[in-house]
Design an enzyme around this catalytic site. Structure first.
Site, PDB file in Angstrom:
ATOM      1  N   TRP A 141       0.667  -1.165  -0.032  1.00 43.72           N
ATOM      2  CA  TRP A 141      -0.204  -0.193   0.520  1.00 43.72           C
ATOM      3  C   TRP A 141       0.594   1.350   0.132  1.00 43.72           C
ATOM      4  O   TRP A 141       0.493   2.175  -0.960  1.00 43.72           O
ATOM      5  CB  TRP A 141      -0.914   0.002   1.247  1.00 43.72           C
ATOM      6  CG  TRP A 141      -1.413   1.088   1.604  1.00 43.72           C
ATOM      7  CD1 TRP A 141      -2.995   1.502   0.584  1.00 43.72           C
ATOM      8  CD2 TRP A 141      -1.405   2.310   2.479  1.00 43.72           C
ATOM      9  NE1 TRP A 141      -3.457   2.721   1.675  1.00 43.72           N
ATOM     10  CE2 TRP A 141      -2.240   3.439   1.758  1.00 43.72           C
ATOM     11  CE3 TRP A 141      -0.601   2.669   2.864  1.00 43.72           C
ATOM     12  CZ2 TRP A 141      -1.972   4.636   3.118  1.00 43.72           C
ATOM     13  CZ3 TRP A 141      -0.500   3.972   3.502  1.00 43.72           C
ATOM     14  CH2 TRP A 141      -1.760   5.416   3.363  1.00 43.72           C
ATOM     15  N   HIS A 142       1.980   1.318   0.565  1.00 44.80           N
ATOM     16  CA  HIS A 142       3.042   2.586   1.264  1.00 44.80           C
ATOM     17  C   HIS A 142       3.722   2.161  -0.509  1.00 44.80           C
ATOM     18  O   HIS A 142       4.004   3.237  -0.844  1.00 44.80           O
ATOM     19  CB  HIS A 142       3.685   2.234   1.766  1.00 44.80           C
ATOM     20  CG  HIS A 142       3.619   2.436   3.257  1.00 44.80           C
ATOM     21  ND1 HIS A 142       3.208   1.296   4.139  1.00 44.80           N
ATOM     22  CD2 HIS A 142       3.187   3.055   4.355  1.00 44.80           C
ATOM     23  CE1 HIS A 142       3.072   1.232   5.147  1.00 44.80           C
ATOM     24  NE2 HIS A 142       2.621   2.341   5.712  1.00 44.80           N
ATOM     25  N   GLY A 143       3.367   1.505  -1.350  1.00 43.45           N
ATOM     26  CA  GLY A 143       4.685   2.440  -2.738  1.00 43.45           C
ATOM     27  C   GLY A 143       4.950   0.684  -3.436  1.00 43.45           C
ATOM     28  O   GLY A 143       4.675  -0.858  -2.706  1.00 43.45           O
ATOM     29  N   TYR A 183       5.174  11.313   4.132  1.00 40.96           N
ATOM     30  CA  TYR A 183       3.558  10.304   3.444  1.00 40.96           C
ATOM     31  C   TYR A 183       2.947  11.022   2.182  1.00 40.96           C
ATOM     32  O   TYR A 183       1.602  10.791   1.679  1.00 40.96           O
ATOM     33  CB  TYR A 183       2.666  10.137   4.985  1.00 40.96           C
ATOM     34  CG  TYR A 183       3.152   8.150   5.033  1.00 40.96           C
ATOM     35  CD1 TYR A 183       3.427   8.362   5.599  1.00 40.96           C
ATOM     36  CD2 TYR A 183       1.796   7.953   5.390  1.00 40.96           C
ATOM     37  CE1 TYR A 183       4.122   7.022   6.450  1.00 40.96           C
ATOM     38  CE2 TYR A 183       2.473   6.701   5.660  1.00 40.96           C
ATOM     39  CZ  TYR A 183       4.231   5.782   6.635  1.00 40.96           C
ATOM     40  OH  TYR A 183       3.586   5.036   7.025  1.00 40.96           O
ATOM     41  N   PHE A 217       2.354   8.606  -0.330  1.00 33.00           N
ATOM     42  CA  PHE A 217       2.036   7.740  -0.686  1.00 33.00           C
ATOM     43  C   PHE A 217       0.450   8.147  -0.818  1.00 33.00           C
ATOM     44  O   PHE A 217      -0.340   6.868  -0.597  1.00 33.00           O
ATOM     45  CB  PHE A 217       1.869   6.652   0.771  1.00 33.00           C
ATOM     46  CG  PHE A 217       3.706   6.890   1.436  1.00 33.00           C
ATOM     47  CD1 PHE A 217       4.274   5.645   0.326  1.00 33.00           C
ATOM     48  CD2 PHE A 217       3.475   6.535   2.516  1.00 33.00           C
ATOM     49  CE1 PHE A 217       5.302   6.092   0.803  1.00 33.00           C
ATOM     50  CE2 PHE A 217       5.239   6.832   3.328  1.00 33.00           C
ATOM     51  CZ  PHE A 217       6.626   6.409   1.953  1.00 33.00           C
TER      52      PHE A 217
END
Lengths: 470, 368
Positions: free
Chosen positions: A324-326, A467, A470
């Site tokens: 999900w973060h990258g 963030y 993201f």
């Protein structure tokens, strides 16, 4: 537009004044929605259409939940299409190139040479947050947790509300939508608590995170040049940086929403004082971890289908949480390390811990130290630009050895100790909350003085929140 | 409209007025002394051209007995070797000249710089030439640069105010510049970033700005091309007709009152003379300022008292300098023009300073 920029304060002052000057709840929502689109457009107006599209789909899918009960199958299809659409938007912008590259690499290993397609896409700020909020709305409506909103404005307001738009917290539809049905009352706003929380967040972001960012960059850009103690300090500083950066943003977002009359749940709760990884995840990025728990881990079966299945579900959830973060294998490894720690902890708990007496304070401190060590090991993969760099830093972090000779400025170690002490004291004595509870006059004087001190320690220059990517 | 008025005077705003005032008072009471203390502890920022020239001068003040201080019209126009050659031809041999031109030099900056030079050069410095400095910044972004901040401290307030109030401009423009100065002072006194810069030193410090002192502080305009310099040159080449248009502005009637500016410059020259130095005002050729600086120079010359004024921005007196081939852009000469001007400046300065000292000796003897 960052929460720590002068133009944001001007923007917020105008929005704040307008919202509280209006008596009609409908007009307040209109103003806030319009302001949110202005806020987002300040980054890149081209992506306003993307938010609008996600909102339209969420609205239509939400309304599909009101179809007659004999159309259950169609409703499920509508929900499925809505979720697939949201994830496709996320996938296209965030993961297309990653999976295309990975496919080509894999095919290369198989001796094949497929054509290489790379899209030159700009990642829209906050896309991971607002797509998850959209999914939250659609799922909660179809689960019957909340009623579908007949008003398109309400859905648009929920998805775009500017305090949480670009970096969370991920606000659940079931938490937020009921708040928008009635006009917010000024009497319910705890102004001092909000201002105190904003100041705490501002301090974390501007005075701590932004000051140590250059040191972290130095280490992660060229770890082999530094001594082991400097590399380890760099890793610990990154742990501090990302916490102060992200929790600082969350604090400011919660405070801004609060000043406008809306309540967001806390997103952090002193996570580095957690005695184990499970507790860490109840205190770190709470809105994401609880989202993943409720919309992924539990639907996968949670811990209801035996230990083996529980472990698989845990690992799946954490790896997807990493992704999900990258789009990078480093994020996968980060998620894997957390998943692994959770599995080991559960197994330890099942097989060993239950048979012995708890170790009390020593056990707690040992647990905290071990958890902190492991979390920082995982951060290496989260922050390093490549897998090779990650492994090099991790090797130094684990073995305490490096061939480099450069050192970070001497201030970093006392700074790390001071921040750790402040973290613990703040947790123990709830300093931010105590500030917010002061009588009006001392509060005004204290915040004025603290703001002056904080400003002196704000480094000049533009440093966006971590963030945002993201 | 009603909504907007309500937005301004909501109960929230009314009830917040007193805490807001207290907040502001507490903020000011802490920020200002904190900022001043941190300012005192902070090193001087590394400023392009200014810092390396100052470091070079202060490291070896015995190398120079004559210093030209001014703007880019000193920086790009004064070739020390040519000044020395011109002076020698007029009978002043053995001069050692330094070019202390810094682009964009304003009044407060010039005052500060002159003080540093005179202090460091005590015992060595004999002659100092100042230029009419520039007006204060007119851009909001200029209020927060390192340089603007350094010259927004309490030590510079008076000099800043003097520069603004003496510059021949309309009242609205002065107010606007005062506003920007106020913003700069506010920014400085807020202390933003000062503690951070001291407490968190750069892990790998930036390379300091360097300047090649091979030509004693002179740099030919265009020898280092930046996009800005290239654009100025291009504009000059694209609009040759403007050269004549600008020349036509010389001598045109003007409503600007330059008395205050002339007094401002005369006071500075007199203060330098009082410290035993031969001081002079240098008015550079500058097409863009033909309607102002020539008049200012003459006004200084016409004030009571003896002062050396080298007014080269006069096409009627120095027509040789006003041919397009000598110019790089509309405000600056190219290297050939700079060399010719410098030679003339050396010769003129020598002649006038000799005449002045003779006149002073004559006056002293007459009194005696």
């Amino acid at each position: 537009m960052l929460f720590v920029e002068a133009r944001f304060f001007l923007f917020f002052a105008v929005v704040f004044g307008l919202v509280w000057a209006l008596r009609s709840n409908l007009w307040r929502k209109r103003v806030l929605t319009a302001a949110s689109y202005v806020f987002y457009g300040a980054w890149d107006w081209r992506f306003l259409g993307l938010i609008l599209m996600v909102t339209i789909v969420s609205y239509l899918v939400g309304n599909a939940a009101t179809w007659p009960s004999e159309q259950t199958k169609k409703r499920k299809w509508a929900l499925g299409i809505g979720i697939v659409f949201s994830l496709s938007v996320l996938g296209l912008f965030k993961y297309f190139n990653f999976f295309a590259d990975s496919f080509v690499d894999f095919a290369g290993l198989m001796g094949l040479t497929p054509g290489h397609v790379t899209l030159n896409l700009v990642l829209p700020v906050g896309i991971s947050f607002y797509t998850f909020q959209a999914i939250s709305y659609m799922v909660d409506v179809h689960r019957g947790v909340i009623a579908a909103k007949r008003s398109f404005l309400d859905v648009a307001f929920y998805i775009a509300f500017f305090p949480q738009l670009v970096a969370g917290p991920i606000v659940r539809a079931s938490d937020f939508i009921p708040q928008m049905d009635t006009a917010r009352r000024w009497a319910d706003v705890n102004v001092q608590a909000c201002i105190a929380l904003f100041l705490v967040g501002f301090f974390k972001k501007a005075c701590v995170s932004d000051n140590i960012a250059p040191y972290v960059d130095l280490i992660f850009n060229d770890p082999s040049a530094y001594t082991a103690s400097s590399v380890i300090a760099g890793v610990l500083l990154y742990g501090i940086q990302i916490y102060c950066d992200f929790s600082g943003y969350s604090d400011m977002a919660i405070a801004c929403a609060g000043l406008l009359g809306y309540r967001f749940a806390a997103n952090f709760n002193s996570p580095y004082l957690s005695p184990d990884i499970q507790v860490f995840w109840r205190r770190w990025h709470i809105s994401l971890s609880s989202w993943l728990r409720d919309y992924l881990y539990i639907p996968l079966g949670g811990n209801r289908k035996g230990n083996m299945r529980r472990d698989v579900n845990l690992m799946t959830t954490m790896v997807l949480g990493g992704l999900w973060h990258g789009a990078s294998f480093n994020f996968v490894i980060w998620g894997f390390l957390h998943g692994l720690a959770l599995m080991v902890e559960r197994t330890w708990s099942d097989l060993v811990a239950k048979r012995f007496k708890p170790m009390g304070a020593i056990g707690l401190i040992l647990g905290m130290a071990l958890t902190f060590y492991w979390v920082n090991l995982a951060w290496i993969f989260f922050r390093a630009p490549t897998l090779e760099e990650s492994l090099a830093i991790a090797r130094t972090y684990v073995t305490f050895s490096s061939e480099g000779t450069d050192v970070l400025p001497a201030i970093v170690w006392p700074f790390i100790i001071a921040i750790a002490a402040l973290h613990a004291i703040s947790y123990r004595f709830k300093l931010g909350e105590a500030l917010g509870k002061l009588p009006a006059t001392p509060f005004a004087l204290a915040t004025g003085a603290l703001t002056a001190i904080a400003l002196a320690f704000v480094p000049l220059g533009y440093r966006p929140f971590i963030y945002f990517q993201f | 409209m009603q909504t907007l008025l309500r937005a301004l005077f909501t109960p929230q705003v009314r009830s917040g007025a007193k805490p807001a005032v207290l907040f502001a008072l507490a903020f000011a009471a802490v920020a200002a002394p904190l900022s001043l203390a941190l300012r005192a502890a902070a090193p001087m920022p590394d400023l392009v051209v200014l810092s390396p020239k100052l470091a070079a001068y202060e490291a070896a003040p015995e190398r120079y007995d004559t210093v030209f201080v001014g703007t880019s019209r000193t920086f790009y126009h004064i070739v020390p070797d040519e000044v020395e050659r011109g002076a020698a031809e007029a009978g002043c041999t053995g001069w050692n000249v330094m070019n202390f031109g810094v682009f964009g030099l304003t009044g407060a900056e010039e005052d500060w710089l002159v003080e540093r030079i005179v202090t460091a050069g005590e015992g060595h410095l004999q002659r100092i030439v100042i230029e009419d400095p520039l007006m204060n910044a007119r851009d909001f972004a200029d209020a927060t640069t390192d340089r603007a901040r350094f010259f927004s401290g309490p030590d510079s307030w008076q000099a800043q105010a003097d520069n603004i109030s003496s510059f021949p401009e309309s009242l609205p423009k002065r107010l606007y510049r005062s506003g920007i100065l106020g913003l700069g002072i506010g920014f400085d006194l807020s202390g933003v970033g000062r503690g951070a810069a001291l407490a968190f030193p750069s892990g790998k410090p930036d390379e300091p700005f360097t300047f090649e002192m091979r030509q004693d502080g002179f740099e030919a305009l265009g020898s280092l091309m930046t996009p800005d310099i290239a654009a100025r040159r291009q504009e000059f080449e694209d609009h040759p007709e403007r050269f004549e248009e600008m020349l036509a502005r010389y001598g045109a009637p003007s409503s600007e009152d330059i008395t205050a500016r002339a007094t401002y410059l005369a006071e500075r020259l007199d203060a330098l003379s009082a410290r035993g130095l031969t001081a002079a005002l240098y008015v550079s050729p500058d097409l863009a300022e033909l309607d102002r600086t020539p008049r200012t120079g003459e006004a200084v010359r016409n004030l009571p008292g003896e002062r050396i004024v080298m007014n080269f921005n006069r096409p009627d007196v120095h027509p040789d300098f006003f041919t397009p081939d000598l110019w790089f852009d509309f405000s600056h000469l190219g290297e050939a023009g700079a060399r010719r001007l410098s030679f003339e400046a050396g010769r003129d300065f020598c002649a006038r300073s000799t005449a002045e000292s003779t006149s002073q000796e004559f006056s002293a003897n007459a009194v005696r």
